[in-house]
Design a protein around this motif. Structure first.
Motif, PDB file in Angstrom:
ATOM      1  N   GLU A 189       0.827  -1.197   0.000  1.00  4.88           N
ATOM      2  CA  GLU A 189       0.000   0.000   0.000  1.00  4.88           C
ATOM      3  C   GLU A 189       0.858   1.243   0.000  1.00  4.88           C
ATOM      4  N   LEU A 190       0.347   2.206  -0.657  1.00  5.45           N
ATOM      5  CA  LEU A 190       1.018   3.491  -0.587  1.00  5.45           C
ATOM      6  C   LEU A 190      -0.005   4.602  -0.744  1.00  5.45           C
ATOM      7  N   ALA A 191       0.402   5.759  -0.306  1.00  6.98           N
ATOM      8  CA  ALA A 191      -0.472   6.931  -0.419  1.00  6.98           C
ATOM      9  C   ALA A 191       0.211   7.951  -1.306  1.00  6.98           C
ATOM     10  N   THR A 192      -0.590   8.622  -2.101  1.00  2.00           N
ATOM     11  CA  THR A 192      -0.050   9.711  -2.899  1.00  2.00           C
ATOM     12  C   THR A 192      -0.908  10.934  -2.623  1.00  2.00           C
ATOM     13  N   CYS A 193      -0.297  12.059  -2.705  1.00  3.84           N
ATOM     14  CA  CYS A 193      -1.086  13.276  -2.598  1.00  3.84           C
ATOM     15  C   CYS A 193      -0.651  14.213  -3.714  1.00  3.84           C
TER      16      CYS A 193
ATOM     17  N   VAL B  87      -1.446  18.174  -5.874  1.00  2.00           N
ATOM     18  CA  VAL B  87      -1.976  19.528  -5.794  1.00  2.00           C
ATOM     19  C   VAL B  87      -3.440  19.587  -6.202  1.00  2.00           C
ATOM     20  N   ASP B  88      -3.962  18.476  -6.687  1.00  9.15           N
ATOM     21  CA  ASP B  88      -5.398  18.492  -6.980  1.00  9.15           C
ATOM     22  C   ASP B  88      -6.219  18.338  -5.704  1.00  9.15           C
ATOM     23  N   THR B  89      -5.576  18.428  -4.559  1.00 11.98           N
ATOM     24  CA  THR B  89      -6.133  18.377  -3.197  1.00 11.98           C
ATOM     25  C   THR B  89      -6.463  16.965  -2.725  1.00 11.98           C
ATOM     26  N   PHE B  90      -6.344  15.999  -3.610  1.00 14.34           N
ATOM     27  CA  PHE B  90      -6.693  14.642  -3.189  1.00 14.34           C
ATOM     28  C   PHE B  90      -5.508  13.916  -2.563  1.00 14.34           C
ATOM     29  N   VAL B  91      -5.875  13.039  -1.662  1.00 12.93           N
ATOM     30  CA  VAL B  91      -4.914  12.063  -1.174  1.00 12.93           C
ATOM     31  C   VAL B  91      -5.487  10.705  -1.558  1.00 12.93           C
ATOM     32  N   HIS B  92      -4.731   9.954  -2.305  1.00 17.07           N
ATOM     33  CA  HIS B  92      -5.206   8.642  -2.717  1.00 17.07           C
ATOM     34  C   HIS B  92      -4.407   7.568  -2.004  1.00 17.07           C
ATOM     35  N   LEU B  93      -5.117   6.551  -1.636  1.00 16.62           N
ATOM     36  CA  LEU B  93      -4.483   5.384  -1.030  1.00 16.62           C
ATOM     37  C   LEU B  93      -4.552   4.267  -2.053  1.00 16.62           C
ATOM     38  N   TRP B  94      -3.431   3.669  -2.311  1.00 21.17           N
ATOM     39  CA  TRP B  94      -3.405   2.655  -3.354  1.00 21.17           C
ATOM     40  C   TRP B  94      -3.035   1.312  -2.757  1.00 21.17           C
ATOM     41  N   ASP B  95      -3.637   0.322  -3.318  1.00 22.97           N
ATOM     42  CA  ASP B  95      -3.179  -1.025  -3.031  1.00 22.97           C
ATOM     43  C   ASP B  95      -2.665  -1.572  -4.348  1.00 22.97           C
ATOM     44  N   LEU B  96      -1.423  -1.963  -4.361  1.00 21.68           N
ATOM     45  CA  LEU B  96      -0.821  -2.327  -5.635  1.00 21.68           C
ATOM     46  C   LEU B  96      -1.389  -3.607  -6.213  1.00 21.68           C
ATOM     47  N   ARG B  97      -2.176  -4.273  -5.409  1.00 22.86           N
ATOM     48  CA  ARG B  97      -2.807  -5.456  -5.974  1.00 22.86           C
ATOM     49  C   ARG B  97      -4.029  -5.068  -6.791  1.00 22.86           C
ATOM     50  N   THR B  98      -4.517  -3.898  -6.548  1.00 26.56           N
ATOM     51  CA  THR B  98      -5.623  -3.397  -7.371  1.00 26.56           C
ATOM     52  C   THR B  98      -5.235  -2.004  -7.859  1.00 26.56           C
ATOM     53  N   PRO B  99      -4.317  -1.983  -8.768  1.00 28.56           N
ATOM     54  CA  PRO B  99      -3.718  -0.680  -9.099  1.00 28.56           C
ATOM     55  C   PRO B  99      -4.557   0.191 -10.016  1.00 28.56           C
ATOM     56  N   LYS B 100      -5.720  -0.329 -10.387  1.00 25.34           N
ATOM     57  CA  LYS B 100      -6.479   0.424 -11.366  1.00 25.34           C
ATOM     58  C   LYS B 100      -6.998   1.738 -10.810  1.00 25.34           C
ATOM     59  N   LYS B 101      -7.428   1.665  -9.590  1.00 25.27           N
ATOM     60  CA  LYS B 101      -7.885   2.913  -8.984  1.00 25.27           C
ATOM     61  C   LYS B 101      -7.548   2.891  -7.506  1.00 25.27           C
ATOM     62  N   PRO B 102      -7.552   4.031  -6.922  1.00 21.09           N
ATOM     63  CA  PRO B 102      -7.197   4.076  -5.504  1.00 21.09           C
ATOM     64  C   PRO B 102      -8.249   3.375  -4.667  1.00 21.09           C
ATOM     65  N   VAL B 103      -7.798   2.784  -3.590  1.00 18.18           N
ATOM     66  CA  VAL B 103      -8.754   2.074  -2.753  1.00 18.18           C
ATOM     67  C   VAL B 103      -9.528   3.050  -1.889  1.00 18.18           C
ATOM     68  N   ILE B 104      -8.910   4.113  -1.571  1.00 14.05           N
ATOM     69  CA  ILE B 104      -9.632   5.115  -0.787  1.00 14.05           C
ATOM     70  C   ILE B 104      -9.037   6.477  -1.125  1.00 14.05           C
ATOM     71  N   SER B 105      -9.876   7.461  -1.070  1.00 12.69           N
ATOM     72  CA  SER B 105      -9.403   8.801  -1.395  1.00 12.69           C
ATOM     73  C   SER B 105      -9.897   9.772  -0.349  1.00 12.69           C
ATOM     74  N   PHE B 106      -9.049  10.693  -0.062  1.00 10.47           N
ATOM     75  CA  PHE B 106      -9.435  11.770   0.834  1.00 10.47           C
ATOM     76  C   PHE B 106      -9.269  13.072   0.075  1.00 10.47           C
ATOM     77  N   CYS B 107     -10.120  13.975   0.434  1.00 10.83           N
ATOM     78  CA  CYS B 107      -9.974  15.249  -0.237  1.00 10.83           C
ATOM     79  C   CYS B 107     -10.129  16.370   0.768  1.00 10.83           C
ATOM     80  N   ALA B 108      -9.202  17.298   0.692  1.00 11.81           N
ATOM     81  CA  ALA B 108      -9.272  18.426   1.611  1.00 11.81           C
ATOM     82  C   ALA B 108     -10.055  19.571   1.013  1.00 11.81           C
ATOM     83  N   TRP B 109     -10.302  19.509  -0.239  1.00 11.45           N
ATOM     84  CA  TRP B 109     -11.061  20.503  -0.989  1.00 11.45           C
ATOM     85  C   TRP B 109     -10.390  21.871  -1.034  1.00 11.45           C
ATOM     86  N   THR B 110      -9.820  22.256   0.050  1.00 14.05           N
ATOM     87  CA  THR B 110      -9.394  23.653   0.134  1.00 14.05           C
ATOM     88  C   THR B 110      -8.138  23.943  -0.661  1.00 14.05           C
ATOM     89  N   ALA B 111      -7.165  23.103  -0.511  1.00 12.92           N
ATOM     90  CA  ALA B 111      -5.885  23.447  -1.122  1.00 12.92           C
ATOM     91  C   ALA B 111      -5.149  22.179  -1.490  1.00 12.92           C
TER      92      ALA B 111
END
Lengths: 1223, 310
Positions: free
Chosen positions: A189-193, A195-219
């Motif tokens: 697993e890894l997380a990427t963040c 400037v589009d304000t999102f933080v994505h959590l990835w599981d490399l076993r399902t690399p097609k899309k992030p398993v969970i995403s967080f968004c701060a919206w603001t910045a």
């Protein structure tokens, strides 16, 4: 126990990972952490005996740098490794043996144990600056490296070589990724963040899309970090806020901390608990927070510069801070003593971009005996290794060898025998990536292999077909094709690896001794001691001091000479910022100083020099970057800001879009090349920066300029992101400028086959400013368009032009024109117009303005406004166009003989002035007389005397001309300005040709005489002059008709003056000639200049009008007469023939043109078309074309009649140039 | 000091820093060159600007460009770090290379066309210390002269105007002994400005003057267009943060130097450029400012305006 909770919570977390996988995964990692630890240690230890470096020592607590038996290991050395690459970031392998440097060209893996080996390169050319690279910290996935490429994250597998090393591409962010963080517990697993304000959590076993995403919206997010103790927590920084997320909680942040008032650059969780987190920011503060108390800052550390990163030390209570700019030093703080740093890591010459800790030891589960080394990567393109001493560890509250704190997770730091620098052994194409453990491979590989097994099912298989194809595209896309650059030369690489000695120790403390023999003695053998002292700034503009000790064996003179020479050489070199010692020694050895000094600018690393001045050399080398294979030290530093005038008065400006050194902050980062001297300079408040001289410093300069700017302007169109905040641009995020893009990368980015979206990130763009400065310039295109020179009456012309000036709101010019019109109008031409002499011919009495103070001479004293001056000089020129119509008549006056008597006056300045004085005398003497005819004017080209005799009011008009020029070129006064032969442009000659030729011939005659005479003696003149009562020598008939020469009074009056003139005749004559020459020429120069301006404006008619007034032409000495010529070519072989010769090739006598109508060879007159070269008997052709044919009789399709402009029909016209007699 | 009124910004779409920009003879076409190795041609018609062409062919940053006189066609010369000079020509709207001059062995820093009266002649200055003069001949070939100019590196060239005092002869014939000589100035890393003149008798370029005055590399030289000036003006700027104005009364007399201002500029002076008329000098300095200078009646130079990046 940990696993239990994980599982239970995970089941409730809707992250969409198949549970079985997680289970499998965790079991594997569990196995790793619990069971592998001891086995790992045991498997390793036997083999380490043979290794030179990996043995774990248990020294007594006082461990010294070089003292251990592992002294050779890079672990205990301060090393500096030069990597000539625009590296974006760095990460260290879980085994702490290799570091990976991520550049736009790909990954560079350096084996820290063998720093002299060139790095392994995994090529992957991208145009994006790599914002982050992270090596998977888990031994289980130690071949995995994640790096960013704009909005994508690339997952590399180091088991593969470059073309296929990129295994996965994680693409979900829409803007550049700013940070990557591997999960500290889950290797997949890894997380990427981003400037589009999102933080994505990835599981490399399902690399097609992030398993969970967080968004701060603001910045936009700058950093994302997993908690090091609690696997569910992660933190991300968004502008000034810190957000804490719980992956079990989904999209809402569980905590939001307003941590700073400015943008947060870096965050770091504590290693000791799951609540503490550090933030650092642009506001130069480092803050420690407890996430449970979001309103209360636990600790504040104030630093001197914006803090790019602040992280906990792996042990103790230390915090290492890395400034974002303005400082190149890392500071180590103790949390207990936040007032001042406990240690600083100083040595980089540019801003440090990333640091990692390298750990060694730790195999013992009971006591913590780990040793540490700090590894830093800086923009000065060096990787530096800083051993951490026990004293330093102590200062942050860590004592090595103490009992280990109960650690929840493993920290396996046993030395890896395996380096990723070695290329993968297995050919990835032949062997299956899903390898099974093989008994044959080494223990370590078995372990590694074992651990790879669980990852096998998650390799891009069926689950990620999309990605797989993506990868194929990706690797085949033009942007990623590595252009096959030269591979890194080991020698070159090794040059870049240096031991860093404690600074300044060698040269300052222990003087170096160098003995040479030189030819300086006056007699026999002499011993000379020279002490050379190098100032700290050397070689930057400060020459070393040469102290030549006194000795009786060398004369003082010789000694001062040596001293002078040495000083001179040294100065010469240091002004170029070059070391001078070598040149000085060469000089002392008796070689020619200058040749050697200048000739030896090639940078040779001769032992001699590097030995003698090693520290100085390194400081010098810092400025030196290899760029390609060329030596750039003498290539100019590029112009970044420039202005160029264009012909039409517009100024083109462009400015540096790199950050210009800040006037207010002339501190370290802006002074890379003079870092040694910056200490003294820093205090000055004024702008003190000096741009580097040569191109070799450019990369460095540019690297500095990539640091965040004060004002960033993003253009928010299309795919761009815009940041409204100032001073917060992350250079890590922003691939902004890059040096050698393969031509047109950005253009190709619009190509749909390219995966990258075009992103315009120019700061201010690259903008040219066009300033219209025509208002500032005295000349005006608008005026030029409207001004006229055409007309019969100069007064009218002036009045018209005055009106033009008035209309264009140029009152000052209006005044000038009006004034001139008044001056000209004083002599009313219309009045004289009606005066006719006895023959009924008009007598010209117009005032000539040549030497009148208000006339042309006035114009000559003015400078500046070429436009007005050129026009005025035309209007005031004698004759004005007004005279032209009388040319025919007036020329009759000018018989050369007639001019004789007056000869002396014009051909010398003395004469001219005397006459001028005379005029004024007259003027004062006869104030009552009408002024209008009393002018005596002297123009360079002719000389007129209007004299009013006392007896009669009839005027006598002497038209006198004189060649002013020894070269014998003259223009007759009543003639129009001689048609100028502007050969270049072949402007229309306005003069009717017959008139012209008449004049010319007349003139040449005159001129010759004049020429001769003007060089003759006074006596000749006197002869000419004395018979004043009449025109003795062949007086012209006109004058006798007009009556007696009433000018006798005047002539006698002048006698004394002439006498005076004669005294200094020769000299003044020369002077006069030259001045006259200059005047005339000067007018012409102005006209030419104005003509050039008109040309620029495209006002060709105005230009032609103006050029009519030219007296001179530019002599085109390369003039080649290019006229239409007709050559004869041999009928058979086609070679060119000279007339009446045989063809050299085929020995045939040339025959004439074959008539294209009767097909016989033309013996007589022939006529042919210049386009198709067909022709024949004139008669035949004439017949043919008068029949109405327009095309060539041969049927070649050429419209001969049109091409020739009435070919045979208008026979006469064409005869001139197209007829040729053949035989 | 006052502000400037008309100013238009033109986004060049270059991908890297611009190093030079020049309008053509009529002011209708703009060429820019950049570190992105390309040259862009814009058509400028009042407010309308249109990118017409991007010329690619250099393998390094392009330092300087120069338009030839329109009577030779739409011809542009460019000099680059890749040690080449390329001459481009537009024909029927298409630009193509017509000549690649690669006699230099190091970065070519400057190119300049001779006054059009002399024909299509191009001078180039290179970091290999040499200056080359290319003459386009009628038969389509190029004649190239290359000679050592400034030991360490030649940085700039600028031609004397065709009409210098004393260069005109009268129209009606006579002895054409007053020949107009081709001259240009070069500046280099030996801190010198050198004036070169073509000697027909020896068919070679000879050093006519060597002007000492700078204490560091001479970055740029600019010969003032001789419009309404009583003497020849030559401006040179240098790494030593000074600008010197050299004047010469006629082509035989000595050069007099005068510093543009008594104190030094705040940073390295990169470029000097004269206006075609009015004798205004634009000085571009490392502090990212462009200042305009004019000589006043006391023969001192005054700053009349300053331009900065907005």
């Amino acid at each position: 126990m940990e696993d239990q909770s994980e599982k239970s919570t995970l089941t409730t977390t809707p992250i969409g990972i198949p549970q079985t996988r997680i289970k499998q995964h965790f079991s594997s990692s569990h196995e790793l952490t619990n069971t592998q630890q001891p086995t790992h240690a045991t498997t390793i230890s036997p083999s380490t005996n043979s290794s030179s470096s990996s043995e774990i020592i248990y020294p007594d607590r006082e461990f010294t740098l070089m003292g251990s038996e592992n002294g050779d290991s890079s672990f205990y050395q301060q090393l500096s490794i030069n990597v000539d690459q625009p590296v974006g970031n760095m990460s260290i392998s879980p085994s702490y043996r290799d570091v990976v440097l991520a550049a736009r060209k790909g990954l560079f893996i350096i084996d820290l144990e063998n720093p002299f080996d060139p790095p392994r390169v995994l090529n992957h050319l991208t145009k994006w600056e790599v914002a982050d690279v992270q090596w998977n910290p888990h031994q289980a996935r130690d071949t995995w490296v994640a790096s960013t490429s704009n909005q994508k994250a690339l997952i590399w597998d180091l088991d593969y070589s470059s073309p296929s090393a990129v295994k996965l591409i994680l693409h979900s962010h829409t803007r550049a990724i700013s940070d990557i963080n591997w999960h500290p517990f889950n290797p997949d697993e890894l997380a990427t963040c981003s400037v589009d304000t999102f933080v994505h959590l990835w599981d490399l076993r399902t690399p097609k899309k992030p398993v969970i995403s967080f968004c701060a919206w603001t910045a936009g997010a700058t950093q994302v970090k997993f908690n090091k103790q609690n696997e569910f927590l992660l933190a991300s920084s968004h502008d000034t806020d810190l957000k804490i997320w719980d992956i079990r909680r989904g999209s809402l942040a569980i905590k939001s901390i307003k941590a700073h008032t400015t943008k947060i650059y870096g965050i770091d969780w504590s290693r000791k608990n799951d609540t503490d987190i550090i933030t650092c920011s642009l506001d130069k503060l480092v803050k420690v927070w407890n996430i449970n108390e979001p309103d209360k800052c636990q600790l504040v550390i104030e630093t001197n510069s914006p803090v790019w990163r602040a992280r906990h030390t792996p042990v103790g209570y230390g915090i290492l801070t890395m400034p974002q700019r303005s400082e190149n030093t890392l500071h180590l703080w103790n949390r207990e003593k936040p007032e001042s740093p406990v240690h600083e890591f100083k040595g980089h010459t540019d801003v440090v971009k990333e640091f990692v800790w390298r750990t060694k030891g730790g195999g013992d589960p009971e006591i913590d005996n780990r040793e540490f080394q700090l590894i830093t990567w800086s923009k000065d393109q060096t990787l530096r290794l800083w051993p951490i001493s026990d004293a330093q560890l102590k200062s942050i509250g860590h004592v090595r060898g103490k009992a280990r704190l109960p650690s929840k997770h493993r920290s396996n730091t046993d030395y890896s025998k395996f380096t990723f620098r070695d290329p993968p052994r297995a050919d990835p194409h032949s062997t299956s990536p899903t390898l099974t453990p093989s008994a044959a491979v080494s223990t370590l590989r078995v372990i590694a292999g074992n651990r790879i097994i669980p990852t096998a099912p998650m390799r891009p298989s069926g689950a990620s077909v999309g990605s797989a194809t993506n990868i194929t595209n990706y690797m085949n896309s033009p942007a990623s094709v590595y252009p096959g650059r030269r591979s890194l030369s080991p020698v070159l690489w090794m040059q870049g690896v240096k031991m860093v000695k404690p600074s300044g120790k060698i040269d300052e403390d222990t003087p170096k001794d160098l003995r040479t023999h030189g030819p300086w003695s006056d007699s026999g053998v002499a011993f000379l001691r020279i002490i050379i002292t190098f100032p700290p700034q050397y070689p930057d503009n400060t020459p070393p001091k040469f102290d030549i000790q006194k000795t009786g064996m060398i004369s003082i003179m010789n000694r001062t000479r040596i001293s002078q020479i040495l000083d001179e050489i040294a100065l010469q070199h240091v002004l170029e910022k070059r070391p001078c010692l070598e040149a000085c020694i060469r000089c002392l050895l008796g070689k020619n100083s200058h040749e050697d000094g200048l000739g030896r600018y090639e940078r040779d690393d001769s032992d001699e020099e590097s030995l003698m001045n090693s520290s100085r050399r390194t400081s010098y080398d810092k400025n030196y970057i290899f760029l390609g294979d060329k030596d750039d030290h003498n290539v100019l530093f590029p112009i970044l800001c420039g202005a160029r005038f264009s012909g039409n008065g517009r100024l083109l400006c462009f400015f540096s879009c790199l950050r210009a050194p800040d006037v207010n902050h002339t501190t370290a980062p802006t002074t890379p090349v003079r870092s040694t001297a910056s200490a003294s300079i820093r205090v000055l408040p004024a702008y003190t920066y000096t741009h580097p001289r040569s191109y070799e410093s450019f990369e460095q300069y540019r690297a500095i300029s990539r640091l965040p700017q004060q004002i960033v302007r993003f253009r928010g169109d299309g795919d761009n992101f815009s940041l409204d905040n100032q001073d917060d641009e992350d250079d890590d995020i922003t691939p902004f400028l890059y040096f050698k893009p393969k031509g047109g990368l950005r253009e190709s980015a619009t190509d749909p086959s390219n995966l990258f979206q075009p992103t315009k990130l120019d700061r201010t763009g690259f903008i040219i400013y066009i300033h219209d400065l025509s208002e500032w310039l005295p000349v005006s295109q608008k005026l030029a368009l409207e001004y006229t020179l055409y007309g019969d009456d100069p007064v009218e012309i002036c009045k018209y032009n005055a009106k033009v000036a008035a209309n264009n709101k140029r009152p000052e010019l209006e005044e000038v024109w009006l004034l001139v019109s008044y001056i000209l109008a004083e002599d009313d031409p219309s009045e004289i117009y009606n005066c006719h002499d006895n023959d009924g011919l008009p007598i010209l009495h117009r005032v000539k303005w040549g030497m009148h103070p208000c006339g042309a001479s006035l114009v000559r004293t003015l400078y500046g406004d070429v436009q007005t001056l050129a026009l005025l000089s035309c209007v005031l020129q004698e004759p004005s166009p007004y005279d032209r119509k009388f040319k025919w008549i007036t020329t009759d006056y000018y018989k050369p003989d007639y001019n004789k008597p007056m000869m002396m006056t014009p051909d010398s300045l003395g004469g001219a002035t005397s006459v001028g004085t005379d005029y004024f005398n007259y003027y004062s003497r006869y104030p009552e007389k009408s002024v209008q005819n009393q002018f005596l004017t002297f123009t360079p080209t002719h000389f007129d005397i209007y004299n009013l005799s006392k007896e009669s009011l009839s005027s006598l008009n002497y038209h006198q001309h004189q060649s002013p020029d020894n070269s014998g070129i003259s223009v007759n006064s009543p003639t129009p300005p001689t048609p100028n032969l502007w050969r270049e442009d072949s402007l229309p000659i306005t003069m009717p040709v017959p008139v012209n030729s008449f004049h010319q011939s007349n003139y040449y005659h005159q001129q010759q005489q004049h020429h001769r005479k003007s060089t003759f003696s006074v006596s000749h003149r006197d002869v000419g002059f004395l018979p004043s009562s009449g025109s003795t020598n062949a007086s012209p008939p006109r004058i006798s008709k007009r009556g007696s020469l009433a000018g006798s009074v005047m002539f006698s009056n002048k006698l004394d003056q002439i006498g005076w003139v004669d005294v200094d005749r020769k000299k003044s004559s020369e002077l006069g000639v030259s001045i006259m020459n200059n005047f005339n020429e000067f007018d012409d120069e102005r006209r030419l200049a104005y003509a050039e301006l008109l040309y620029h404006w495209g006002l060709m008619e105005a230009r032609a009008e103006l050029l009519k007034f030219m007296n001179f032409v530019k002599f085109d000495f390369e003039q080649q007469k290019k006229t239409l010529e007709i050559y004869i070519h041999c009928h058979h072989c086609g070679t060119e023939l000279k007339p009446n010769t045989q063809c050299a090739n085929c020995q045939r006598k040339p025959s004439g043109i074959k008539c294209s109508i009767c097909h016989r060879i033309v013996k007589g007159l022939t006529n042919c078309c210049v386009v198709c070269s067909h022709g024949g008997h004139i008669k035949h052709l004439l017949e043919w074309f008068s029949e109405g044919h327009k095309e060539c009789p041969t049927g070649c399709g050429c419209m001969c009649l049109l091409e020739m402009g009435g070919f045979g029909v208008d026979n006469n016209a064409n005869k001139d140039h197209s007829d040729e007699k053949v035989n | 000091m006052s502000t400037l009124y008309d100013q238009h910004a033109l986004e060049t779409q270059h991908e890297d820093m611009i190093h030079d920009a020049q309008l053509d003879y009529y002011g209708k076409k703009l060429a820019t060159c950049s570190s992105d190795r390309s040259i862009k041609i814009f058509e400028i018609d009042g407010e309308n600007r249109r990118l017409v062409e991007t010329l690619k062919g250099h393998e390094g940053p392009v330092w300087q460009i120069a338009w030839a006189h329109p009577k030779f066609g739409n011809i542009l010369a460019s000099s680059s770090y890749d040690s080449k000079v390329i001459i481009w020509k537009e024909q029927n709207g298409n630009w193509s290379k017509i000549k690649e001059h690669s006699m230099h062995t190091a970065s070519v820093n400057s190119v300049a066309w001779a006054p059009h009266d002399f024909g299509p002649i191009l001078a180039c200055a290179s970091s290999d210390g040499k200056v080359s003069v290319l003459t386009f001949k009628d038969d389509g070939t190029w004649d190239a002269r290359i000679f050592e100019a400034h030991g360490i590196g030649a940085n700039s060239v600028s031609w004397a105007p065709a009409t210098v005092p004393g260069s005109l002869v009268q129209v009606t014939g006579g002895a054409p002994n007053l020949k107009q000589s081709k001259r240009f100035a070069s500046g280099g890393c030996d801190n010198l400005v050198k004036v070169w003149a073509y000697r027909e008798e020896s068919d070679s370029w000879t050093e006519e003057d060597s002007l000492e005055g700078h204490s560091d590399w001479v970055r740029d030289v600019a010969w003032a267009p001789n419009i309404g000036l009583p003497k020849s003006y030559l401006a040179s700027c240098s790494q030593d943060k000074t600008v010197l104005i050299w004047t010469q009364d006629n082509s035989k007399s000595d050069w007099n130097k005068k510093s543009l201002q008594p104190e030094r500029f705040p940073d390295v002076v990169w470029r000097v450029s004269w206006s075609l008329s009015g004798n205004i000098l634009a000085v571009s300095c490392g502090d990212n400012k462009v200042s305009l200078w004019k000589e006043n009646l006391r023969d001192d130079w005054e700053i009349v305006s300053e331009l900065t990046d907005q």
